[in-house]
Design an enzyme around this catalytic site. Sequence first.
Site, PDB file in Angstrom:
ATOM      1  N   GLU A  86       0.820  -1.204   0.000  1.00 46.96           N
ATOM      2  CA  GLU A  86       0.000   0.000   0.000  1.00 46.96           C
ATOM      3  C   GLU A  86       0.851   1.250   0.000  1.00 46.96           C
ATOM      4  O   GLU A  86       1.971   1.261   0.485  1.00 46.96           O
ATOM      5  CB  GLU A  86      -0.918  -0.009   1.212  1.00 46.96           C
ATOM      6  CG  GLU A  86      -2.016  -1.010   1.011  1.00 46.96           C
ATOM      7  CD  GLU A  86      -2.937  -1.087   2.190  1.00 46.96           C
ATOM      8  OE1 GLU A  86      -4.149  -0.947   1.989  1.00 46.96           O
ATOM      9  OE2 GLU A  86      -2.440  -1.276   3.311  1.00 46.96           O
ATOM     10  N   CYS A  99       3.789   8.362   0.668  1.00 49.47           N
ATOM     11  CA  CYS A  99       4.318   7.471   1.701  1.00 49.47           C
ATOM     12  C   CYS A  99       4.363   6.067   1.121  1.00 49.47           C
ATOM     13  O   CYS A  99       3.341   5.532   0.692  1.00 49.47           O
ATOM     14  CB  CYS A  99       3.415   7.518   2.935  1.00 49.47           C
ATOM     15  SG  CYS A  99       3.927   6.365   4.222  1.00 49.47           S
ATOM     16  N   CYS A 106       6.042  -6.568   8.590  1.00 47.09           N
ATOM     17  CA  CYS A 106       7.216  -6.063   9.300  1.00 47.09           C
ATOM     18  C   CYS A 106       7.547  -7.024  10.420  1.00 47.09           C
ATOM     19  O   CYS A 106       6.655  -7.569  11.070  1.00 47.09           O
ATOM     20  CB  CYS A 106       6.921  -4.671   9.875  1.00 47.09           C
ATOM     21  SG  CYS A 106       8.336  -3.938  10.734  1.00 47.09           S
ATOM     22  N   CYS A 110       5.668  -3.886  16.514  1.00 47.09           N
ATOM     23  CA  CYS A 110       5.160  -2.892  17.473  1.00 47.09           C
ATOM     24  C   CYS A 110       3.656  -3.137  17.672  1.00 47.09           C
ATOM     25  O   CYS A 110       2.926  -3.259  16.684  1.00 47.09           O
ATOM     26  CB  CYS A 110       5.395  -1.483  16.947  1.00 47.09           C
ATOM     27  SG  CYS A 110       7.123  -1.167  16.511  1.00 47.09           S
ATOM     28  N   CYS A 113       0.884  -1.064  15.807  1.00 46.49           N
ATOM     29  CA  CYS A 113       0.996  -0.898  14.349  1.00 46.49           C
ATOM     30  C   CYS A 113       0.420  -2.104  13.626  1.00 46.49           C
ATOM     31  O   CYS A 113       0.768  -3.248  13.931  1.00 46.49           O
ATOM     32  CB  CYS A 113       2.463  -0.707  13.981  1.00 46.49           C
ATOM     33  SG  CYS A 113       2.781  -0.725  12.204  1.00 46.49           S
ATOM     34  N   SER A 211      11.716   6.422  14.967  1.00 43.81           N
ATOM     35  CA  SER A 211      10.465   6.216  15.701  1.00 43.81           C
ATOM     36  C   SER A 211      10.804   5.872  17.142  1.00 43.81           C
ATOM     37  O   SER A 211      11.297   4.788  17.422  1.00 43.81           O
ATOM     38  CB  SER A 211       9.672   5.077  15.049  1.00 43.81           C
ATOM     39  OG  SER A 211       9.214   5.496  13.792  1.00 43.81           O
ATOM     40  N   ASN A 287      -3.499   6.382  15.688  1.00 40.90           N
ATOM     41  CA  ASN A 287      -4.671   6.036  14.871  1.00 40.90           C
ATOM     42  C   ASN A 287      -5.132   4.654  15.281  1.00 40.90           C
ATOM     43  O   ASN A 287      -4.321   3.728  15.308  1.00 40.90           O
ATOM     44  CB  ASN A 287      -4.300   5.978  13.383  1.00 40.90           C
ATOM     45  CG  ASN A 287      -3.982   7.348  12.836  1.00 40.90           C
ATOM     46  OD1 ASN A 287      -4.762   8.276  12.959  1.00 40.90           O
ATOM     47  ND2 ASN A 287      -2.815   7.459  12.225  1.00 40.90           N
ATOM     48  N   CYS A 329      -0.902   6.604   9.065  1.00 38.47           N
ATOM     49  CA  CYS A 329       0.208   5.776   9.521  1.00 38.47           C
ATOM     50  C   CYS A 329      -0.275   4.590  10.331  1.00 38.47           C
ATOM     51  O   CYS A 329      -1.131   4.731  11.181  1.00 38.47           O
ATOM     52  CB  CYS A 329       1.119   6.572  10.446  1.00 38.47           C
ATOM     53  SG  CYS A 329       1.752   8.044   9.728  1.00 38.47           S
TER      54      CYS A 329
HETATM   55  N1  SAH Z   1       9.172   0.834  10.461  1.00 38.21           N
HETATM   56  C1  SAH Z   1       9.523   2.202  10.357  1.00 38.21           C
HETATM   57  C2  SAH Z   1       8.791   2.926   9.255  1.00 38.21           C
HETATM   58  C3  SAH Z   1       7.348   2.600   9.077  1.00 38.21           C
HETATM   59  S1  SAH Z   1       6.275   2.974  10.459  1.00 38.21           S
HETATM   60  C4  SAH Z   1       9.302   2.906  11.670  1.00 38.21           C
HETATM   61  O1  SAH Z   1       8.702   2.336  12.568  1.00 38.21           O
HETATM   62  O2  SAH Z   1       9.765   4.040  11.786  1.00 38.21           O
HETATM   63  C5  SAH Z   1       6.048   4.716  10.135  1.00 38.21           C
HETATM   64  C6  SAH Z   1       5.496   5.528  11.291  1.00 38.21           C
HETATM   65  O3  SAH Z   1       4.116   5.254  11.510  1.00 38.21           O
HETATM   66  C7  SAH Z   1       6.225   5.259  12.575  1.00 38.21           C
HETATM   67  O4  SAH Z   1       6.576   6.410  13.269  1.00 38.21           O
HETATM   68  C8  SAH Z   1       5.195   4.449  13.277  1.00 38.21           C
HETATM   69  O5  SAH Z   1       5.433   4.437  14.599  1.00 38.21           O
HETATM   70  C9  SAH Z   1       3.909   5.141  12.883  1.00 38.21           C
HETATM   71  N2  SAH Z   1       2.716   4.375  13.240  1.00 38.21           N
HETATM   72  C10 SAH Z   1       2.597   3.036  13.253  1.00 38.21           C
HETATM   73  N3  SAH Z   1       1.369   2.675  13.702  1.00 38.21           N
HETATM   74  C11 SAH Z   1       0.701   3.812  13.974  1.00 38.21           C
HETATM   75  C12 SAH Z   1      -0.606   4.096  14.465  1.00 38.21           C
HETATM   76  N4  SAH Z   1      -1.462   3.122  14.741  1.00 38.21           N
HETATM   77  N5  SAH Z   1      -0.963   5.378  14.612  1.00 38.21           N
HETATM   78  C13 SAH Z   1      -0.101   6.376  14.299  1.00 38.21           C
HETATM   79  N6  SAH Z   1       1.143   6.172  13.835  1.00 38.21           N
HETATM   80  C14 SAH Z   1       1.551   4.899  13.677  1.00 38.21           C
HETATM   81 FE1  SF4 Z   2       7.338  -2.183  11.822  1.00 35.30          FE
HETATM   82 FE2  SF4 Z   2       7.413   0.507  11.977  1.00 35.30          FE
HETATM   83 FE3  SF4 Z   2       5.102  -0.827  12.318  1.00 35.30          FE
HETATM   84 FE4  SF4 Z   2       6.978  -0.981  14.197  1.00 35.30          FE
HETATM   85  S1  SF4 Z   2       5.867   0.886  13.564  1.00 35.30           S
HETATM   86  S2  SF4 Z   2       5.787  -2.733  13.359  1.00 35.30           S
HETATM   87  S3  SF4 Z   2       8.815  -0.962  12.957  1.00 35.30           S
HETATM   88  S4  SF4 Z   2       6.304  -0.741  10.449  1.00 35.30           S
END
Ligand code: SAH
Ligand code: SF4
Length: 340
Positions: A86, A99, A106, A110, A113, A211, A287, A329
């Site tokens: 996506e 983006c 991944c 986390c 996410c 992050s 989110n 995100c």
């Molecule tokens: N893996 C890398 C890049 C992709 S995640 C990283 O973690 O930096 C990109 C961004 O989206 C990160 O800052 C991540 O923490 C954020 N993100 C992930 N899940 C989210 C959510 N549910 N709400 C808001 N931001 C989120």
């Molecule tokens: Fe992977 Fe980034 Fe999502 Fe963490 S926030 S699970 S590192 S994509």
Amino acid sequence: MLDPAVIAATLAELGQPAYRARQVYEALTRGLVTDFDAVTTLPLALRRALRARLSPLSLTERETRVAPDGTARKTLFATADGHPVEAVLMQVAGRATVCVSTQVGCAVGCPFCASGRLGLRRGLTAEEIVDPVLHFARLLREEGRHVTNVVLMGMGEPFHNYEQALRACRLLNDPAGFRLAARSISVSTAGVVPGIDRFAAEPLQLNLAVSLHAATDALRDRLVPLNRTYPLEALFAACERYVGRTRRKLLFEYVVLRGVNDTAEETAALARRLRRPLYHLNLIAYNETGGEFSSPRPEEVEALRRRLEGAGVSVTVRRSPGGDIEAACGQLALRSDAVA
Ligand code: SAH
Ligand code: SF4
């Protein structure tokens, strides 16, 4: 997207002079063509020969959703082997930011996410990473606009797919091709320390985002499991090396999870770590992804921002458009299984 080296090799095999490879590469990256038949500067027989050998598109568009206010557009693509990928186009404040994802799923996991919940299926090739940028560039061109920024912040951890992620940045930046300024490209990592050091040594002036999400190891171990491998001390030592070496600004991202990482204790630890020249913090309201966490109200995020600013941190709140189409995100993977 095709790599210029692949184009050159194919044309050499076809016994073509070198300038033909440049013509084809320019047609793809500047002309944004999706079919060799559209490259009318080439003889018809050569267009046919190329068509039989190469495909300019590495992804197929499957589904697109547009936010009612028009600020975000999310497109779901499929790789040739059927994986969901996506990408989101965000148009805010005169910018058109794309983006992109760097992996399918991944491995970091986390808990807030959606990409993490998918687990890691595979890394994307540079061509697959870049394809959505060209896709949105075509759409923007119809309105006389262009892509102003690219962020590698979609699904996946870029530094777990370092070679392809950097090759994607170089393809986007290529002065002979798409020509996006390096300072308009940002890579976001969850904190892979060897990746940060390697990135600091890259000749291109790309931007880096880290992050963070927590400022104490106890909490970060839980929110960003990679912290168990690269704890805060190692991470911040790498961040210091990065700014020392590049003299560039370093962006930290902090997804605000209500009642979890916005407590007085965590915020005080955060301020102590980030009160430094060249460090900047972006607060992002969580989110919903259907897990255990809840989103803060906008006024709570603003109060947190003021508290951190008062403590000497350079900090802004990042508006994350497209929440209503699950394009924001962390929500990229939510419906992706639809294509798999
Ligand atoms: N893996 C890398 C890049 C992709 S995640 C990283 O973690 O930096 C990109 C961004 O989206 C990160 O800052 C991540 O923490 C954020 N993100 C992930 N899940 C989210 C959510 N549910 N709400 C808001 N931001 C989120
Ligand atoms: Fe992977 Fe980034 Fe999502 Fe963490 S926030 S699970 S590192 S994509």
